[in-house]
Design an enzyme around this catalytic site. Structure first.
Site, PDB file in Angstrom:
ATOM      1  N   LYS A  33     -84.762 -63.662   0.042  1.00 38.10           N
ATOM      2  CA  LYS A  33     -84.185 -62.289   0.192  1.00 38.10           C
ATOM      3  C   LYS A  33     -83.742 -61.760  -1.283  1.00 38.10           C
ATOM      4  O   LYS A  33     -83.524 -62.711  -2.044  1.00 38.10           O
ATOM      5  CB  LYS A  33     -82.856 -62.388   1.075  1.00 38.10           C
ATOM      6  CG  LYS A  33     -82.182 -60.901   1.482  1.00 38.10           C
ATOM      7  CD  LYS A  33     -82.991 -60.421   2.787  1.00 38.10           C
ATOM      8  CE  LYS A  33     -82.426 -59.208   3.544  1.00 38.10           C
ATOM      9  NZ  LYS A  33     -83.139 -58.649   4.636  1.00 38.10           N
ATOM     10  N   GLY A  50     -71.598 -48.749  13.233  1.00 36.91           N
ATOM     11  CA  GLY A  50     -72.868 -48.393  12.440  1.00 36.91           C
ATOM     12  C   GLY A  50     -73.981 -47.930  13.263  1.00 36.91           C
ATOM     13  O   GLY A  50     -74.670 -48.172  14.201  1.00 36.91           O
ATOM     14  N   VAL A  51     -74.137 -46.406  12.808  1.00 37.73           N
ATOM     15  CA  VAL A  51     -75.289 -45.667  13.436  1.00 37.73           C
ATOM     16  C   VAL A  51     -76.194 -45.174  12.208  1.00 37.73           C
ATOM     17  O   VAL A  51     -76.522 -44.116  12.292  1.00 37.73           O
ATOM     18  CB  VAL A  51     -74.767 -44.307  14.342  1.00 37.73           C
ATOM     19  CG1 VAL A  51     -73.973 -45.032  15.558  1.00 37.73           C
ATOM     20  CG2 VAL A  51     -73.687 -43.491  13.280  1.00 37.73           C
ATOM     21  N   GLY A  52     -76.516 -46.255  11.465  1.00 34.91           N
ATOM     22  CA  GLY A  52     -77.706 -46.083  10.310  1.00 34.91           C
ATOM     23  C   GLY A  52     -78.943 -46.065  11.094  1.00 34.91           C
ATOM     24  O   GLY A  52     -79.131 -45.862  12.346  1.00 34.91           O
ATOM     25  N   VAL A  63     -80.911 -48.587  12.290  1.00 33.83           N
ATOM     26  CA  VAL A  63     -81.186 -49.560  13.398  1.00 33.83           C
ATOM     27  C   VAL A  63     -79.976 -48.779  14.523  1.00 33.83           C
ATOM     28  O   VAL A  63     -80.381 -48.818  15.795  1.00 33.83           O
ATOM     29  CB  VAL A  63     -80.904 -50.892  13.389  1.00 33.83           C
ATOM     30  CG1 VAL A  63     -81.045 -51.663  14.745  1.00 33.83           C
ATOM     31  CG2 VAL A  63     -81.930 -51.403  12.015  1.00 33.83           C
TER      32      VAL A  63
HETATM   33  P1  NAD Z   1     -78.515 -48.605   7.362  1.00 37.10           P
HETATM   34  O1  NAD Z   1     -77.742 -48.611   5.869  1.00 37.10           O
HETATM   35  O2  NAD Z   1     -79.276 -47.578   7.641  1.00 37.10           O
HETATM   36  O3  NAD Z   1     -77.364 -48.533   8.426  1.00 37.10           O
HETATM   37  C1  NAD Z   1     -75.887 -49.116   8.117  1.00 37.10           C
HETATM   38  C2  NAD Z   1     -74.833 -47.994   8.844  1.00 37.10           C
HETATM   39  O4  NAD Z   1     -73.538 -48.607   8.571  1.00 37.10           O
HETATM   40  C3  NAD Z   1     -74.744 -46.905   7.767  1.00 37.10           C
HETATM   41  O5  NAD Z   1     -74.658 -45.558   8.768  1.00 37.10           O
HETATM   42  C4  NAD Z   1     -73.381 -46.966   6.981  1.00 37.10           C
HETATM   43  O6  NAD Z   1     -72.540 -45.733   6.796  1.00 37.10           O
HETATM   44  C5  NAD Z   1     -72.584 -47.706   8.159  1.00 37.10           C
HETATM   45  N1  NAD Z   1     -71.434 -48.212   7.739  1.00 37.10           N
HETATM   46  C6  NAD Z   1     -71.192 -48.963   6.396  1.00 37.10           C
HETATM   47  N2  NAD Z   1     -70.052 -49.517   6.209  1.00 37.10           N
HETATM   48  C7  NAD Z   1     -69.524 -49.359   7.400  1.00 37.10           C
HETATM   49  C8  NAD Z   1     -68.113 -49.499   7.805  1.00 37.10           C
HETATM   50  N3  NAD Z   1     -67.273 -50.284   7.196  1.00 37.10           N
HETATM   51  N4  NAD Z   1     -67.893 -48.933   9.227  1.00 37.10           N
HETATM   52  C9  NAD Z   1     -68.749 -48.434   9.819  1.00 37.10           C
HETATM   53  N5  NAD Z   1     -70.162 -48.412   9.469  1.00 37.10           N
HETATM   54  C10 NAD Z   1     -70.410 -48.434   8.127  1.00 37.10           C
HETATM   55  O7  NAD Z   1     -78.931 -50.248   7.831  1.00 37.10           O
HETATM   56  P2  NAD Z   1     -79.925 -50.592   8.718  1.00 37.10           P
HETATM   57  O8  NAD Z   1     -80.992 -50.777   8.555  1.00 37.10           O
HETATM   58  O9  NAD Z   1     -79.405 -49.622  10.287  1.00 37.10           O
HETATM   59  O10 NAD Z   1     -79.360 -51.827   9.084  1.00 37.10           O
HETATM   60  C11 NAD Z   1     -77.935 -52.220   9.629  1.00 37.10           C
HETATM   61  C12 NAD Z   1     -77.769 -53.740   9.922  1.00 37.10           C
HETATM   62  O11 NAD Z   1     -78.811 -54.506  10.380  1.00 37.10           O
HETATM   63  C13 NAD Z   1     -77.713 -54.362   8.449  1.00 37.10           C
HETATM   64  O12 NAD Z   1     -76.707 -55.415   8.425  1.00 37.10           O
HETATM   65  C14 NAD Z   1     -79.116 -54.931   8.417  1.00 37.10           C
HETATM   66  O13 NAD Z   1     -79.175 -56.024   7.315  1.00 37.10           O
HETATM   67  C15 NAD Z   1     -79.224 -55.252   9.644  1.00 37.10           C
HETATM   68  N6  NAD Z   1     -80.857 -55.168   9.970  1.00 37.10           N
HETATM   69  C16 NAD Z   1     -81.567 -54.482   9.662  1.00 37.10           C
HETATM   70  C17 NAD Z   1     -83.139 -54.361  10.184  1.00 37.10           C
HETATM   71  C18 NAD Z   1     -83.909 -53.108  10.055  1.00 37.10           C
HETATM   72  O14 NAD Z   1     -85.027 -53.281  10.475  1.00 37.10           O
HETATM   73  N7  NAD Z   1     -83.466 -52.158   9.345  1.00 37.10           N
HETATM   74  C19 NAD Z   1     -83.589 -55.499  10.612  1.00 37.10           C
HETATM   75  C20 NAD Z   1     -82.920 -56.531  10.973  1.00 37.10           C
HETATM   76  C21 NAD Z   1     -81.343 -56.667  10.476  1.00 37.10           C
END
Ligand code: NAD
Length: 304
Positions: free
Chosen positions: A36, A136-138, A140
């Site tokens: 990573k 978290g509603v990013g 994923v």
């Molecule tokens: P992202 O950055 O799109 O979404 C993360 C969300 O969390 C954002 O909307 C952000 O505003 C929110 N956030 C940040 N701090 C916060 C808090 N204190 N309280 C509540 N919400 C908060 O990231 P993502 O790609 O959706 O990934 C989310 C998680 O899943 C991460 O830990 C990432 O490592 C893991 N993950 C992602 C993938 C992928 O395919 N994207 C795959 C495996 C694991």
């Protein structure tokens, strides 16, 4: 990309994430090791083409032993700049075997993993009577909420991004709570999809759920939390197992011959592996993370 407090915190995170990737690839049965990269900076303020080109040169210097792809704080547009310096970039929108943003596939796996976990925690995967607290509603989390709402679950959501919260609430009917209140919600399942280390001694005291299943990497602040969760009767879907959908999608791209059928069949097997981990842990009264770690280390040893 994250604003770390210290260089030591950054290094520790990179090493933990690397171990997670190694275990994740092993559990997804992919012919990959694990690594990573982290970038120390504020993803909202410190991005520049120069930064991503410099990162690209660092990745290029590894001569293909490491592939990079987007994750927290990084999007496909950033990766396009990295690609100007190195071919060892996955998760792009175009190119011979482009697989695009892995998040929708990750969310598909997380949703299916929630069903696997619910079946064992509640004896049924009918979500119409379940309340799920989603942190978290990013990328994923939002897709996961869509799947959960379609399956009839009641959703309580939080994020620090108000626009993202409003959009998901409008689509799914979810109730919004403040970021710190998500741990106190009267819910059946907690789904962490934002940050790592959210399962710790403080939050464990507050959580009222019977299961934890979400995409965030490194959910447990330390491995010993797995045993504390078991004692509290909370069934934990190990993060690097349930969230492996995205890396399967990326692996399909790296192979040079992307096939959605191959991705789907690997995801089916991953869900079987998750089920086997949960079953073994329940049958032997062991923490789920310990069972998953043992299987991952065994698979890595066998591959060596
Ligand atoms: P992202 O950055 O799109 O979404 C993360 C969300 O969390 C954002 O909307 C952000 O505003 C929110 N956030 C940040 N701090 C916060 C808090 N204190 N309280 C509540 N919400 C908060 O990231 P993502 O790609 O959706 O990934 C989310 C998680 O899943 C991460 O830990 C990432 O490592 C893991 N993950 C992602 C993938 C992928 O395919 N994207 C795959 C495996 C694991």
């Amino acid at each position: 990309m994250m604003k770390y407090a210290t260089g030591e915190a950054m290094l520790k995170d990179a090493l933990r994430l690397s171990q997670g990737m190694s275990y994740k690839n092993a559990m997804a049965d992919l012919p990959l090791g694990g690594g990573k990269a982290v970038i120390w900076g504020d993803s909202k303020a410190d991005k520049s083409p120069d930064l991503f080109r410099a990162f690209g040169r660092a990745v290029a210097s590894l001569n293909g032993t490491y592939y990079t792809a987007e994750d927290v704080g990084i999007d496909v547009a950033d990766m396009e700049i990295v690609r100007q310096e190195t071919e060892f970039v996955a998760g792009l929108d175009h190119g011979a075997a482009a697989s695009g943003d892995p998040s929708p596939i990750t969310a598909t796996g997380v949703f299916r993993g929630i069903l696997e976990t619910a079946r064992r925690a509640f004896g049924t995967d009918d979500l119409t009577t379940r309340t799920i607290a989603v942190q978290g509603v990013g990328s994923v989390g939002a897709h996961t909420c869509d799947f959960l709402a379609k399956a009839g679950a009641t959703l309580v959501i939080t994020d620090i991004d108000q626009a993202a919260l409003k959009a998901v609430a409008a689509r799914t009917g979810a109730r919004i709570v403040a970021p710190d209140d998500i741990y106190d919600v009267e819910a059946d399942i907690f789904s962490p999809n934002a940050l790592g280390a959210v399962v710790n001694e403080q939050t464990l005291e507050r959580l009222k759920v019977k299961a934890i299943a979400g995409a965030a990497n490194n959910q447990l602040v330390m491995p010993e939390m797995g045993e504390l969760l078991r004692r509290k009767g909370i069934l934990y879907a190990p993060d690097y197992v349930i969230n492996g959908g995205g890396i399967i999608n990326v692996a399909a791209e790296i192979s040079g011959n992307y096939s959605r059928d191959w991705v789907d069949s690997k995801l089916d097997r991953l869900m079987e592996t998750l089920g086997a981990v949960l079953d073994e842990a329940l049958a032997q009264d062991k923490p789920t993370n310990e069972v998953a770690d043992r299987i991952a280390r065994q698979r890595i040893a066998d591959a060596r």
